[in-house]
Enzyme design. Structure first.
Site, PDB file in Angstrom:
ATOM      1  N   TRP A 129     -32.302 -77.411  47.496  1.00 30.41           N
ATOM      2  CA  TRP A 129     -33.550 -76.896  46.953  1.00 30.41           C
ATOM      3  C   TRP A 129     -34.270 -75.939  47.911  1.00 30.41           C
ATOM      4  O   TRP A 129     -35.242 -75.313  47.526  1.00 30.41           O
ATOM      5  CB  TRP A 129     -34.495 -78.082  46.680  1.00 30.41           C
ATOM      6  N   HIS A 154     -27.159 -78.071  40.829  1.00 32.63           N
ATOM      7  CA  HIS A 154     -28.254 -77.748  41.747  1.00 32.63           C
ATOM      8  C   HIS A 154     -29.006 -79.030  42.117  1.00 32.63           C
ATOM      9  O   HIS A 154     -28.836 -80.079  41.472  1.00 32.63           O
ATOM     10  CB  HIS A 154     -29.195 -76.744  41.075  1.00 32.63           C
ATOM     11  N   GLY A 205     -26.040 -78.582  52.119  1.00 36.52           N
ATOM     12  CA  GLY A 205     -26.973 -79.708  52.053  1.00 36.52           C
ATOM     13  C   GLY A 205     -26.813 -80.616  53.255  1.00 36.52           C
ATOM     14  O   GLY A 205     -26.359 -80.186  54.322  1.00 36.52           O
ATOM     15  N   SER A 206     -27.169 -81.869  53.047  1.00 40.75           N
ATOM     16  CA  SER A 206     -27.172 -82.809  54.168  1.00 40.75           C
ATOM     17  C   SER A 206     -25.752 -83.245  54.515  1.00 40.75           C
ATOM     18  O   SER A 206     -24.821 -83.094  53.714  1.00 40.75           O
ATOM     19  CB  SER A 206     -27.990 -84.037  53.788  1.00 40.75           C
ATOM     20  N   GLU A 227     -21.542 -76.240  54.190  1.00 38.92           N
ATOM     21  CA  GLU A 227     -22.581 -75.668  55.037  1.00 38.92           C
ATOM     22  C   GLU A 227     -23.645 -76.755  55.153  1.00 38.92           C
ATOM     23  O   GLU A 227     -24.398 -76.987  54.211  1.00 38.92           O
ATOM     24  CB  GLU A 227     -23.100 -74.387  54.366  1.00 38.92           C
ATOM     25  N   CYS A 261     -31.678 -74.794  57.339  1.00 38.60           N
ATOM     26  CA  CYS A 261     -30.626 -75.309  58.222  1.00 38.60           C
ATOM     27  C   CYS A 261     -30.570 -74.493  59.507  1.00 38.60           C
ATOM     28  O   CYS A 261     -30.257 -75.024  60.561  1.00 38.60           O
ATOM     29  CB  CYS A 261     -29.289 -75.291  57.500  1.00 38.60           C
ATOM     30  N   GLU A 358     -31.426 -83.902  62.530  1.00 39.92           N
ATOM     31  CA  GLU A 358     -31.974 -82.663  61.981  1.00 39.92           C
ATOM     32  C   GLU A 358     -33.395 -82.969  61.475  1.00 39.92           C
ATOM     33  O   GLU A 358     -33.591 -83.944  60.748  1.00 39.92           O
ATOM     34  CB  GLU A 358     -31.115 -82.165  60.808  1.00 39.92           C
TER      35      GLU A 358
HETATM   36  P1  NDP Z   1     -29.185 -83.457  49.868  1.00 41.53           P
HETATM   37  O1  NDP Z   1     -28.123 -83.067  50.794  1.00 41.53           O
HETATM   38  O2  NDP Z   1     -29.193 -84.855  49.390  1.00 41.53           O
HETATM   39  O3  NDP Z   1     -29.123 -82.477  48.582  1.00 41.53           O
HETATM   40  C1  NDP Z   1     -28.387 -81.274  48.543  1.00 41.53           C
HETATM   41  C2  NDP Z   1     -27.496 -81.279  47.305  1.00 41.53           C
HETATM   42  O4  NDP Z   1     -26.499 -82.283  47.421  1.00 41.53           O
HETATM   43  C3  NDP Z   1     -28.260 -81.598  46.031  1.00 41.53           C
HETATM   44  O5  NDP Z   1     -27.718 -80.870  44.955  1.00 41.53           O
HETATM   45  C4  NDP Z   1     -28.021 -83.070  45.855  1.00 41.53           C
HETATM   46  O6  NDP Z   1     -28.191 -83.503  44.524  1.00 41.53           O
HETATM   47  C5  NDP Z   1     -26.587 -83.191  46.312  1.00 41.53           C
HETATM   48  N1  NDP Z   1     -26.198 -84.514  46.770  1.00 41.53           N
HETATM   49  C6  NDP Z   1     -26.955 -85.459  47.358  1.00 41.53           C
HETATM   50  N2  NDP Z   1     -26.222 -86.549  47.646  1.00 41.53           N
HETATM   51  C7  NDP Z   1     -24.973 -86.299  47.224  1.00 41.53           C
HETATM   52  C8  NDP Z   1     -23.761 -87.040  47.224  1.00 41.53           C
HETATM   53  N3  NDP Z   1     -23.680 -88.264  47.724  1.00 41.53           N
HETATM   54  N4  NDP Z   1     -22.660 -86.472  46.696  1.00 41.53           N
HETATM   55  C9  NDP Z   1     -22.724 -85.243  46.186  1.00 41.53           C
HETATM   56  N5  NDP Z   1     -23.838 -84.483  46.167  1.00 41.53           N
HETATM   57  C10 NDP Z   1     -24.942 -85.000  46.672  1.00 41.53           C
HETATM   58  O7  NDP Z   1     -30.566 -83.088  50.454  1.00 41.53           O
HETATM   59  P2  NDP Z   1     -31.998 -83.794  50.248  1.00 41.53           P
HETATM   60  O8  NDP Z   1     -32.693 -83.047  49.203  1.00 41.53           O
HETATM   61  O9  NDP Z   1     -31.942 -85.261  50.025  1.00 41.53           O
HETATM   62  O10 NDP Z   1     -32.601 -83.536  51.686  1.00 41.53           O
HETATM   63  C11 NDP Z   1     -32.297 -84.474  52.720  1.00 41.53           C
HETATM   64  C12 NDP Z   1     -31.984 -83.791  54.012  1.00 41.53           C
HETATM   65  O11 NDP Z   1     -30.804 -82.997  53.863  1.00 41.53           O
HETATM   66  C13 NDP Z   1     -33.018 -82.805  54.506  1.00 41.53           C
HETATM   67  O12 NDP Z   1     -34.080 -83.446  55.111  1.00 41.53           O
HETATM   68  C14 NDP Z   1     -32.170 -81.960  55.437  1.00 41.53           C
HETATM   69  O13 NDP Z   1     -32.026 -82.609  56.672  1.00 41.53           O
HETATM   70  C15 NDP Z   1     -30.843 -81.890  54.739  1.00 41.53           C
HETATM   71  N6  NDP Z   1     -30.687 -80.653  53.960  1.00 41.53           N
HETATM   72  C16 NDP Z   1     -30.023 -79.620  54.532  1.00 41.53           C
HETATM   73  C17 NDP Z   1     -29.913 -78.422  53.864  1.00 41.53           C
HETATM   74  C18 NDP Z   1     -29.211 -77.263  54.469  1.00 41.53           C
HETATM   75  O14 NDP Z   1     -29.470 -76.132  54.084  1.00 41.53           O
HETATM   76  N7  NDP Z   1     -28.295 -77.495  55.386  1.00 41.53           N
HETATM   77  C19 NDP Z   1     -30.516 -78.204  52.548  1.00 41.53           C
HETATM   78  C20 NDP Z   1     -31.167 -79.378  52.005  1.00 41.53           C
HETATM   79  C21 NDP Z   1     -31.231 -80.532  52.705  1.00 41.53           C
HETATM   80  P3  NDP Z   1     -29.542 -84.283  44.090  1.00 41.53           P
HETATM   81  O15 NDP Z   1     -30.681 -83.373  44.365  1.00 41.53           O
HETATM   82  O16 NDP Z   1     -29.328 -84.543  42.650  1.00 41.53           O
HETATM   83  O17 NDP Z   1     -29.585 -85.525  44.931  1.00 41.53           O
END
Ligand code: NDP
Length: 453
Positions: A129, A154, A205-206, A227, A261, A358
């Site tokens: 997001w 997303h 993402g995370s 990433e 990130c 992070e």
């Molecule tokens: P997430 O990593 O959980 O979300 C990113 C995406 O991954 C979303 O589409 C999410 O879906 C999906 N996702 C979450 N869990 C799973 C899973 N087990 N299997 C497959 N897909 C999954 O980020 P959060 O929004 O929870 O943020 C948490 C932390 O993640 C942040 O505080 C930050 O540290 C890190 N982050 C890093 C990013 C980067 O650019 N590197 C970007 C965003 C977050 P859904 O929303 O439906 O859960």
């Protein structure tokens, strides 16, 4: 799925998740679209991508407002994000053909050997997001230019952005199945990723999300690009331009409310310039306006979700309890919305949350080091390896130091940023694979050898 405005906490719209039948329709449309879309010439894909860029520019105001209302970034930053998406589309509209040219190889007499670049098929993208348009366009522009079709899962808090992006690809002239959104929660990703019609996956993402996706992809022998998180060092050496470092560093940490990130997260400062840097840096972050993201004077809006803001505050509180000193900030703002002020922590003990994890919010950790060697050691003292910024007036020295930092990209006298022309990605726990540039378009192609005798 709910659209909740983080500036007010109000839920303004709800969307029904796609049920199994709707997901099946989309998977089957992706498969059948690929069969014809793969035969589009690169020139046709380039022209249609240029149309996407034009539509993004026409609709920039509408999309920027959508971004701001869903995840809270200041409106001017949302506008810049939409423009950057148009830029990446223009980039591949101009260069995809060159990037995908056949490669000729030395070959035995009487034969010719080349590599051609064929698309793979439907690619599943799981996106976050924080840059709800840019993260998507960063994968979509090159992959669609290469002839793949995209399926977007997303983040659940930006469903409006997800649907708007689907519209823009369709309205620009791509076939309906070339780019589709799946409104599903993360616990339904495994089923999609395991489906034989999906060829590969990319996730931003995370680390926990990355591990889950890589593990399912591994079981199904599908390629992934990941990433993930970062805890980028921002190294200020004794010969740095301290004022420039402090001014740029304040933005490097706080752009997008610190939710990036590649934000600078750990400021590693040489003893000789430590006091001067910290004084200036704290003054800079204190000068930022925190407030309504629709207000053009705002520098830092709310955090994207209340739970994420609480998570950041917990990391700060635990670090302060462990011995860190808050030089500014450190408490959520006393107002409605997920507002957290820019925060600077000094005397940060090794292993406390802001040191080891992070921190996805406007929180900087500053460290005092006595020499260059100690700076390099501290910069590398992290499981992550995404980017690094190094500040020195001696560019040779800057390159030498950059060469010893474990990261996917290093910037000397500049903040870390992504750019369509330049490969982007990390090492260590920050993931693998590269996005953008020629490297990005070649991640999801079949580099097929053709030998003619
Ligand atoms: P997430 O990593 O959980 O979300 C990113 C995406 O991954 C979303 O589409 C999410 O879906 C999906 N996702 C979450 N869990 C799973 C899973 N087990 N299997 C497959 N897909 C999954 O980020 P959060 O929004 O929870 O943020 C948490 C932390 O993640 C942040 O505080 C930050 O540290 C890190 N982050 C890093 C990013 C980067 O650019 N590197 C970007 C965003 C977050 P859904 O929303 O439906 O859960």
């Amino acid at each position: 799925m709910e659209r909740t405005n983080p500036a007010t906490g109000e839920t303004t719209e709800t969307y029904d998740e796609h049920d199994d039948g709707q997901v099946e329709d989309r998977l089957s449309r992706a498969e059948s679209t690929f069969e014809t879309f793969r035969d589009w010439s690169v020139a046709e894909r380039e022209t249609t991508l240029a149309e996407v860029a034009a539509l993004l520019r026409d609709r920039a105001a509408e999309y920027a407002e959508l971004i701001t209302r869903e995840m809270g970034k200041p409106i001017a930053q949302a506008e810049a994000e939409v423009e950057k998406c148009a830029w990446v589309c223009d980039h591949y509209a101009e260069h995809a053909g060159r990037y995908l040219q056949d490669e000729r190889h030395p070959s035995p007499p009487g034969s010719t050997v080349k590599t051609v670049h064929e698309p793979l098929g439907p690619v599943l993208a799981i996106m976050p997001w924080n840059f709800p348009f840019w993260q998507v366009f960063r994968f979509a522009a090159p992959y669609v230019a290469a002839g793949n079709v995209g399926l977007l899962k997303h983040a659940s808090n930006v469903p409006g952005c997800a649907l708007a992006i689907e519209d823009v690809f369709r309205d620009a002239g791509f076939p309906d199945g070339a780019f589709q959104t799946l409104l599903i929660p993360s616990d339904r990703i495994d089923a999609v990723l395991s489906d034989p019609r999906v060829e590969a996956a990319t996730l931003t993402g995370s680390n926990s999300a990355g591990q889950a996706v890589a593990s399912t992809a591994g079981e199904n022998l599908k390629k992934t690009v990941l990433e993930l998180g970062g805890s980028d060092p921002f190294v200020v050496l004794d010969d740095a331009d301290v004022e420039a470092a402090a001014t740029t560093g304040a933005w490097a940490r706080n752009l997008n409310g610190g939710q990036s990130c590649i934000a600078a997260k750990r400021f590693v400062v040489h003893d000789a310039v430590y006091e001067a840097f910290v004084d200036r840096f704290v003054a800079e972050v204190e000068s930022f306006t925190v407030g309504d993201p629709m207000d053009r004077d705002t520098d830092i809006g709310p955090q994207a979700r209340q739970d994420l803001m609480e998570g950041v505050h917990e990391q700060v509180t635990e670090s302060v309890d462990a011995g860190a000193t808050a030089l500014t900030g450190g408490e959520p703002l006393d107002r409605d919305g997920a507002y957290y002020p820019p925060t600077v922590l000094a005397d940060v003990p090794q292993g406390c949350p802001v040191d080891a994890e992070e921190v996805f919010g406007p929180v900087a950790a500053v460290y005092r080091v006595s020499n260059e060697e100690a700076a390099i050691e501290k910069a590398n003292d992290t499981e992550f390896g995404l980017g690094a910024s190094i500040w020195t007036n001696d560019l040779e020295r800057g390159e030498r130091v950059a060469g010893r930092i474990d990261a996917g990209c290093t910037y000397i006298n500049e903040l870390v940023k992504s750019d369509p022309r330049i490969p982007f990605g990390g090492v260590k726990a920050s993931g693998y694979g590269r996005e953008l540039s020629e490297a990005g378009i070649k991640e999801f192609v079949n580099r097929k050898t053709v030998w003619r005798q």
